[in-house]
Design an enzyme around this catalytic site. Structure first.
Site, PDB file in Angstrom:
ATOM      1  N   CYS A 114       0.823  -1.210   0.000  1.00 13.44           N
ATOM      2  CA  CYS A 114       0.000   0.000   0.000  1.00 13.44           C
ATOM      3  C   CYS A 114       0.856   1.259   0.000  1.00 13.44           C
ATOM      4  O   CYS A 114       1.379   1.678   1.037  1.00 13.44           O
ATOM      5  CB  CYS A 114      -0.909  -0.018   1.233  1.00 13.44           C
ATOM      6  SG  CYS A 114      -1.846   1.503   1.407  1.00 13.44           S
ATOM      7  N   CYS A 169      -0.380   4.092   2.211  1.00 17.96           N
ATOM      8  CA  CYS A 169      -0.149   3.923   3.655  1.00 17.96           C
ATOM      9  C   CYS A 169       1.324   4.146   3.999  1.00 17.96           C
ATOM     10  O   CYS A 169       1.634   4.722   5.029  1.00 17.96           O
ATOM     11  CB  CYS A 169      -0.516   2.506   4.106  1.00 17.96           C
ATOM     12  SG  CYS A 169      -1.989   1.849   3.373  1.00 17.96           S
ATOM     13  N   ASP A 170       2.231   3.655   3.160  1.00 20.46           N
ATOM     14  CA  ASP A 170       3.633   3.557   3.569  1.00 20.46           C
ATOM     15  C   ASP A 170       4.608   4.424   2.774  1.00 20.46           C
ATOM     16  O   ASP A 170       5.792   4.489   3.116  1.00 20.46           O
ATOM     17  CB  ASP A 170       4.092   2.084   3.462  1.00 20.46           C
ATOM     18  CG  ASP A 170       3.233   1.178   4.341  1.00 20.46           C
ATOM     19  OD1 ASP A 170       2.819   1.651   5.415  1.00 20.46           O
ATOM     20  OD2 ASP A 170       2.983   0.025   3.957  1.00 20.46           O
TER      21      ASP A 170
END
Ligand code: NAP
Length: 318
Positions: A141, A144-145
């Site tokens: 992701c 997200c990261d």
């Protein structure tokens, strides 16, 4: 009913499993049909769009909209008409009894109809090192990261729209993003290919399969080992992060021995309806769709599922 009996407040006319575009659209339509649906959101409320960035192809948003914002709006819209939404994941279903029985870790519910909108999840390459280093430099992701890879050199595995979308997004943080694809031709749509190819930070490694991610939880990642899919030759490619974007598998494990699934696990529906092989059970969205897998097509099939459930309830109640 005797005076000592109370109505079962856990008995619904419609339960929707899943809270992506399919589930929330089904909930919206069922709520507007006065069926007071319960939505069991699952472990990822809002579904896959909550881990994406700009959604530019959902009609009605000419300037695009962030995935999480779109899902917040869909949830509010369904709730406005009376849908109840609970952050619970279904752990077991009994579709052979009437009413149908749905269990979560928290509770047990009965329902006359069930709309399955459990979506799909990101696939993994299947390497030991991938599993070991997930969250330690390996991610599925970018949204997200991505932030953790500021000024780092990273790779994205895959050749479809997801891979290129992740790669383009990651150029906001990383100093260099290399797309590693197992063929020399991309599967992604032309518009995504054009955008990615025009981005100076994106590099390409063709005909390569990642066979190992090199690093440890303590020392992070320093390279991937790749195998040339034509010559079989192996080499190392330096990088500090690995994003895996190689497609999806349907979240239909709970229905494996109960519903008709196709050979890769998608729920088979009686097109053009959303009926499954069990009466009163309907399915929509990515859990049924190996082909289109778009937010708009998922939402459309969620609408169909709610209408199918409503009509089924009318017929069943005589
Ligand atoms: P996809 O289209 O199925 O592409 C998966 C890619 O991963 C393919 O290039 C495939 O290689 C590669 N792959 C699969 N298994 C692999 C493995 N074990 N090792 C290495 N590579 C592997 O999946 P997707 O990119 O997630 O897209 C799914 C759907 O969502 C598509 O319909 C897409 O258009 C849509 N989508 C749209 C957008 C957008 O419009 N912005 C964004 C994301 C997704 P091969 O090509 O060799 O099979």
């Amino acid at each position: 009913m005797s005076t000592t009996e109370t109505p079962d407040t856990n008995h619904f006319k419609v339960i929707v499993m899943g809270s992506g575009p399919a589930g929330l659209t089904a909930a919206l339509y069922a709520a507007r049909a006065n069926l007071q649906p319960l939505v069991l959101e699952g472990s990822q409320p809002g579904g896959q769009l909550t881990i994406t960035t700009d959604v530019e192809n959902f009609p009605g948003f000419p300037d695009g909209i962030l995935g999480p914002d779109l899902m917040d709006r869909m949830r509010s819209q369904a709730k406005r008409f009376g849908a109840q939404v609970k952050f619970e994941a279904v752990s077991a279903v009994d579709l052979q009894t009437r009413p149908l029985e749905i269990r979560t870790d928290e509770d047990r519910y009965l329902t006359d109809t069930l709309i399955i909108a459990t979506g799909a999840s990101a696939k993994q390459i299947g390497l030991e090192s991938e599993k070991e280093l997930m969250g330690y430099g390996v991610s599925a992701c970018a949204t997200c990261d991505g932030f953790f890879f500021k000024d780092k050199e990273i790779v994205v595995v895959g050749g479809g729209d997801s891979a290129l979308e992740e790669a383009i997004f990651l150029t906001k943080f990383a100093s260099k993003v290399t797309v590693i694809h197992r063929r020399d031709e991309l599967r992604a749509s032309q518009i995504m290919q054009d955008r990615a190819r025009a981005n100076d930070k994106i590099h390409w490694l063709w005909n390569k399969q990642v066979v190992e991610i090199l690093g440890s939880r303590q020392d992070k990642i320093h390279a991937v080992r790749v195998k040339d899919t034509e010559s079989g030759e192996e080499s190392e490619y330096p990088c500090e992060g690995v994003f895996v974007a190689i497609g999806h598998t349907p979240n239909t494990e709970l229905f494996r021995d109960v519903l008709d699934l196709n050979e890769v696990g998608y729920i088979v529906v009686r097109e053009p309806t959303t009926r499954t092989n069990i009466e009163g059970v309907f399915a929509c969205g990515d859990a049924t769709d190996p082909i289109y897998r778009q937010a708009i097509s998922a939402a459309g099939s969620g609408c169909k599922a709610a209408i199918d459930a409503e009509r089924w309830l009318e017929t069943a109640s005589g």
